[in-house]
Design a protein around this motif. Structure first.
Motif, mmCIF file in Angstrom:
data_model
loop_
_atom_site.group_PDB
_atom_site.id
_atom_site.type_symbol
_atom_site.label_atom_id
_atom_site.label_comp_id
_atom_site.label_asym_id
_atom_site.label_seq_id
_atom_site.Cartn_x
_atom_site.Cartn_y
_atom_site.Cartn_z
ATOM 1 N N UNK A 67 -9.947 25.850 4.415
ATOM 2 C CA UNK A 67 -10.339 26.908 3.465
ATOM 3 C C UNK A 67 -9.384 27.042 2.282
ATOM 4 N N UNK A 68 -8.076 26.846 2.527
ATOM 5 C CA UNK A 68 -7.103 26.931 1.439
ATOM 6 C C UNK A 68 -7.444 25.946 0.328
ATOM 7 N N UNK A 69 -7.720 24.689 0.703
ATOM 8 C CA UNK A 69 -7.986 23.671 -0.309
ATOM 9 C C UNK A 69 -9.383 23.822 -0.900
ATOM 10 N N UNK A 70 -10.326 24.346 -0.131
ATOM 11 C CA UNK A 70 -11.656 24.606 -0.691
ATOM 12 C C UNK A 70 -11.564 25.643 -1.802
ATOM 13 N N UNK A 71 -10.802 26.707 -1.555
ATOM 14 C CA UNK A 71 -10.646 27.753 -2.574
ATOM 15 C C UNK A 71 -9.930 27.204 -3.800
ATOM 16 N N UNK A 72 -8.920 26.375 -3.580
ATOM 17 C CA UNK A 72 -8.187 25.777 -4.698
ATOM 18 C C UNK A 72 -9.104 24.870 -5.522
ATOM 19 N N UNK A 103 3.893 21.458 2.043
ATOM 20 C CA UNK A 103 2.462 21.221 1.847
ATOM 21 C C UNK A 103 1.681 22.248 2.655
ATOM 22 N N UNK A 104 0.776 22.931 2.005
ATOM 23 C CA UNK A 104 -0.051 23.916 2.704
ATOM 24 C C UNK A 104 -0.911 23.232 3.760
ATOM 25 N N UNK A 105 -1.031 23.874 4.915
ATOM 26 C CA UNK A 105 -1.861 23.368 6.016
ATOM 27 C C UNK A 105 -1.457 21.947 6.410
ATOM 28 N N UNK A 106 -0.166 21.642 6.343
ATOM 29 C CA UNK A 106 0.305 20.285 6.619
ATOM 30 C C UNK A 106 -0.130 19.788 7.995
ATOM 31 N N UNK A 119 0.859 -1.188 0.000
ATOM 32 C CA UNK A 119 0.000 0.000 0.000
ATOM 33 C C UNK A 119 0.890 1.232 0.000
ATOM 34 N N UNK A 120 0.653 2.150 -0.909
ATOM 35 C CA UNK A 120 1.468 3.364 -0.972
ATOM 36 C C UNK A 120 0.973 4.412 0.028
ATOM 37 N N UNK A 121 -0.017 5.200 -0.326
ATOM 38 C CA UNK A 121 -0.449 6.280 0.562
ATOM 39 C C UNK A 121 -1.695 5.889 1.341
ATOM 40 N N UNK A 122 -1.499 5.735 2.639
ATOM 41 C CA UNK A 122 -2.583 5.353 3.541
ATOM 42 C C UNK A 122 -2.717 6.387 4.660
ATOM 43 N N UNK A 123 -1.656 6.548 5.459
ATOM 44 C CA UNK A 123 -1.756 7.397 6.647
ATOM 45 C C UNK A 123 -0.699 8.474 6.743
ATOM 46 N N UNK A 124 -0.109 8.842 5.630
ATOM 47 C CA UNK A 124 0.970 9.829 5.661
ATOM 48 C C UNK A 124 0.472 11.174 6.177
ATOM 49 N N UNK A 125 1.103 11.661 7.230
ATOM 50 C CA UNK A 125 0.853 13.010 7.739
ATOM 51 C C UNK A 125 2.045 13.872 7.339
ATOM 52 N N UNK A 126 1.816 14.867 6.524
ATOM 53 C CA UNK A 126 2.912 15.694 6.039
ATOM 54 C C UNK A 126 3.485 16.557 7.174
ATOM 55 N N UNK A 127 4.741 16.965 6.964
ATOM 56 C CA UNK A 127 5.456 17.750 7.977
ATOM 57 C C UNK A 127 5.902 19.085 7.398
#
Length: 732
Positions: A264-269, A179-182, A166-174
């Motif tokens: 909100x950042x991703x909603x606007x995007x 990444x915006x709003x990481x 499995x590639x992307x499951x639970x990755x929390x960005x830092x």
């Protein structure tokens, strides 16, 4: 969902060896305790080559002749032999056993006939992970953890056990990931479908992991034939986020868990991308009409719908926006698929699973079915997590009712809606989560009907969440099956009927097709149409015939009527029956040459007579599976395995008043309700004698064999020992 599970560690003694020995002693000789339950705890480190060792069903090493491929819509080995997956998940820290433990874990899995492991949450933020701890980036891999993973994969391969990565499951960005709003988006579900930075990081991670050479096999994962599947994302669909109101952009705080709104950042995007797509896709006339429908001026951004607006939205507006989300999903899956193939990944690729059966999944399936394998997830009565208003503590509720009494909503029926004609179909997560008291029904029923539908694989969720160093002899949460003696017994005992094709595929496949409009409109169909969301199609048809989707570009129907006689739904092969009479005493029977079973309310049931087996038991609810160990028909076999299972729970476990939750999770050791009564073997080839031997949790004899009582051509065998399974020997 499965990863909401919380785990806890319990230790009886400071020395594991003493604990194991003591528990095994209890299992063998302790009298029945609370509610007729007896201690019964397996030692995962003890994997004898005894009568219940099912590793003979595996072909080692995994991938010895080359990678798994697809022929005529089914998984096959390079020589054309049908390949079916009998698998489990390992989750979080369980993906990274020590080099001392990895071979033992692999042996334990092989003993239960597991031939594929799905590595889930390799990128966990709450457990063991490939990402290093204590850094501000997830753009490098932890060498020590990667080494543990590599070694485990190599040990599995030696034993004939394939890998699903499995590639992307639970990755929390830092912070340093860019990444915006990481710190607000948690596992970043759905934003991957439209945010280019996150898409870049997904491709980067896939390249880092899959092009890495495993030093213990000498191959990169791109060219490792023991890796049979790579999954892109887990339980992640933007169409689902839309109808679940997780695209509103109202989340502003820290990560709020798995299923949260975007910021909100991703909603606007997303809204900007929607409007750009409208301009690039619609004609000027259609765009003007959409502005009129939404009461906006030319040049203004056209707003997106919320779920509360679905019912009143004009068809044109709804279908245009739905098409946008389908476009995003399709574009992401195709982009990632091309990327993996550019890396020369040989493994088959899964996009994500169809997993929300309260709403339609056809929009998602129209995209993921363009990849190599279609996949589904379902749980029988997944826990509903709640917060106690009095204490503030998290708790849960389950209906805790038997699936045999509700065939139209069974895991079989729910999962069957997702299979697509011409594509392999796997189920990469399924379970009867603990503490469902009817869980003994889950594995046998699903294995039998998965074979009837000719599916390609089952992965039970999950073998374990924890590092083996922390494993205990109890159920640590809702989903871990390793400590559960009933589920582990059935995992081994039911493997032959699926891997050996004991249950024949259905004679007829009922196909369904959907027009593009039907696919889109189904998104807002009421949940009362679940799980098929196909008017005129009786879901119970999936208990009689196979079911597949033929296409997503033409109208569907009509469909045959369901044939039901005296409450019996019978497969068109006549090998499987599902009885659900008015008094709700359901029973599923399996009656084939090499495997026969009675599952559900067996006691005093008129259907408890099979070709070679009959049961007279005292337990109201149980599962009895009889399978040949020498591949001969039961009538001719000299070695048979009998799995007789009922309830399993921890010592001291206490339900609430209506048995829908727990007041006390209990403590080690695990306990089982022994199945008590008589099993009669009949219509056998002439035999000099028949004997039965109870086995301990690890599959070794508990006592000397007990000889059957013969009357004419029938052999009566007494059962009731503190065990979940028996070896039956037939001398000829």
């Amino acid at each position: 969902n499965a990863y909401h599970c919380k785990t806890a560690t319990y230790n009886l003694f400071s020395k594991p060896q003493l604990s194991i020995a003591f528990l095994m002693l209890l299992s063998a000789f302790a009298p029945a305790g609370e509610g007729g339950l007896v201690p019964y705890a397996a030692d995962w480190r003890d994997n004898p080559a005894g009568p219940a060792n099912m590793s003979f069903l595996l072909h080692a090493p995994a991938g010895k002749d080359g990678p798994i491929t697809i022929r005529n819509g089914r998984m096959v080995t390079p020589d054309g032999r049908r390949f079916r997956i009998w698998g489990v998940n390992v989750t979080g820290a369980a993906c990274f056993p020590s080099k001392e433990d990895a071979p033992i874990v692999a042996d334990h899995l092989a003993r239960h006939a597991v031939n594929c492991v799905r590595f889930h949450f390799l990128d966990s933020a709450w457990s063991g992970s490939l990402f290093p701890r204590g850094t501000d980036s997830t753009r490098t891999l932890d060498p020590a953890q990667l080494d543990r993973f590599d070694f485990f994969v190599s040990e599995l391969k030696k034993r004939g056990i394939y890998t699903n990565i499995n590639l992307n499951v639970g990755r929390n960005f830092r912070k340093a990931d860019g990444v915006a709003d990481y710190d607000k988006i948690g596992m970043a579900k759905v934003v991957n479908y439209f945010d280019e930075r996150i898409q870049f990081l997904h491709r980067e991670y896939a390249q880092q992991l899959l092009t890495h050479t495993n030093p213990y096999t000498g191959r990169p994962y791109t060219n490792e034939p023991a890796v049979c599947i790579v999954e892109l994302v887990n339980e992640n669909a933007i169409t689902e986020a839309w109808f679940s109101d997780r695209l509103l952009g109202k989340h502003t705080g820290k990560s709020a868990g798995t299923w949260q709104d975007i910021t909100p950042h991703y909603e606007a995007q997303l809204t900007r991308k929607y409007n750009d797509w409208l301009k690039a896709t619609l004609s000027d006339a259609d765009l003007r009409q959409l502005h009129t429908i939404t009461n906006t001026r030319p040049g203004d951004l056209i707003p997106r719908l919320t779920s509360k607006q679905f019912a009143t939205a004009p068809a044109k507006r709804f279908q245009i926006e739905a098409s946008f989300y389908v476009h995003l999903e399709d574009a992401y899956f195709q982009m990632m698929y091309r990327h993996l193939k550019s890396l020369n990944v040989q493994a088959l690729v899964v996009g994500t699973s169809d997993h929300n059966h309260y709403r339609s999944g056809y929009a998602l399936l129209s995209s993921v079915s363009k990849l190599d394998v279609v996949d589904g997830h379902v749980y029988w009565q997944h826990p509903d997590y709640i917060i106690d208003p009095q204490t503030g503590k998290q708790s849960f509720r389950i209906p805790n009712t038997p699936m045999v009494n509700d065939p139209s909503n069974s895991t079989v029926v729910q999962l069957s809606r997702s299979a697509v004609l011409g594509k392999p179909y796997t189920v990469s997560e399924t379970n009867h989560p603990f503490p469902n008291q009817y869980a003994c029904e889950g594995i046998p029923i699903l294995a039998a009907y998965a074979a009837l539908h000719d599916w390609d694989g089952l992965f039970f969720y999950t073998f374990e969440h924890a590092d083996p160093a922390d494993w205990t002899r109890r159920t640590t949460g809702h989903f871990d099956i390793r400590p559960d003696p009933v589920k582990m017994t059935n995992l081994a005992a039911c493997a032959p009927l699926f891997l050996r094709d004991d249950v024949a595929p259905a004679k007829q496949t009922i196909t369904r097709s959907y027009s593009a409009e039907q696919v889109l409109e189904a998104i807002r169909a009421p949940s009362s149409q679940r799980p098929y969301f196909t008017p005129g199609f009786n879901p119970a048809l999936a208990l009689t015939h196979a079911a597949r989707i033929e296409s997503f570009d033409k109208p569907t129907g009509p469909f045959p009527e369901l044939e039901q006689i005296n409450g019996l739904v019978v497969s068109d092969t006549k090998e499987l029956t599902w009885l659900c009479p008015p008094q709700h005493k359901g029973l599923v029977t399996i009656d084939t040459e090499r495997t026969q079973a009675l599952i559900g309310f067996v006691k005093d049931n008129p259907q408890n007579q099979l070709a070679n087996m009959a049961a007279a038991v005292e337990n109201d609810f149980c599962s009895i599976v009889l399978t040949s160990l020498d591949a001969k028909p039961i009538a001719m076999s000299e070695r048979l395995l009998l799995a007789a299972t009922a309830r399993a729970q921890t010592t001291g476990m206490k339900y609430n008043a209506d048995k829908t939750s727990l007041e006390d999770w209990g403590r080690p050791p695990m306990q089982i309700e022994s199945v008590t009564g008589k099993i009669t073997l009949q219509n056998l080839a002439p035999a000099r004698s028949v004997s039965i031997t109870p086995l301990d949790p690890n599959g070794k004899p508990l006592t000397e064999p007990d000889r059957a009582v013969q009357t004419d051509d029938k052999y009566a065998l007494s059962i009731g020992a503190a065990t979940s399974w028996y070896l039956i020997n037939v001398e000829r």
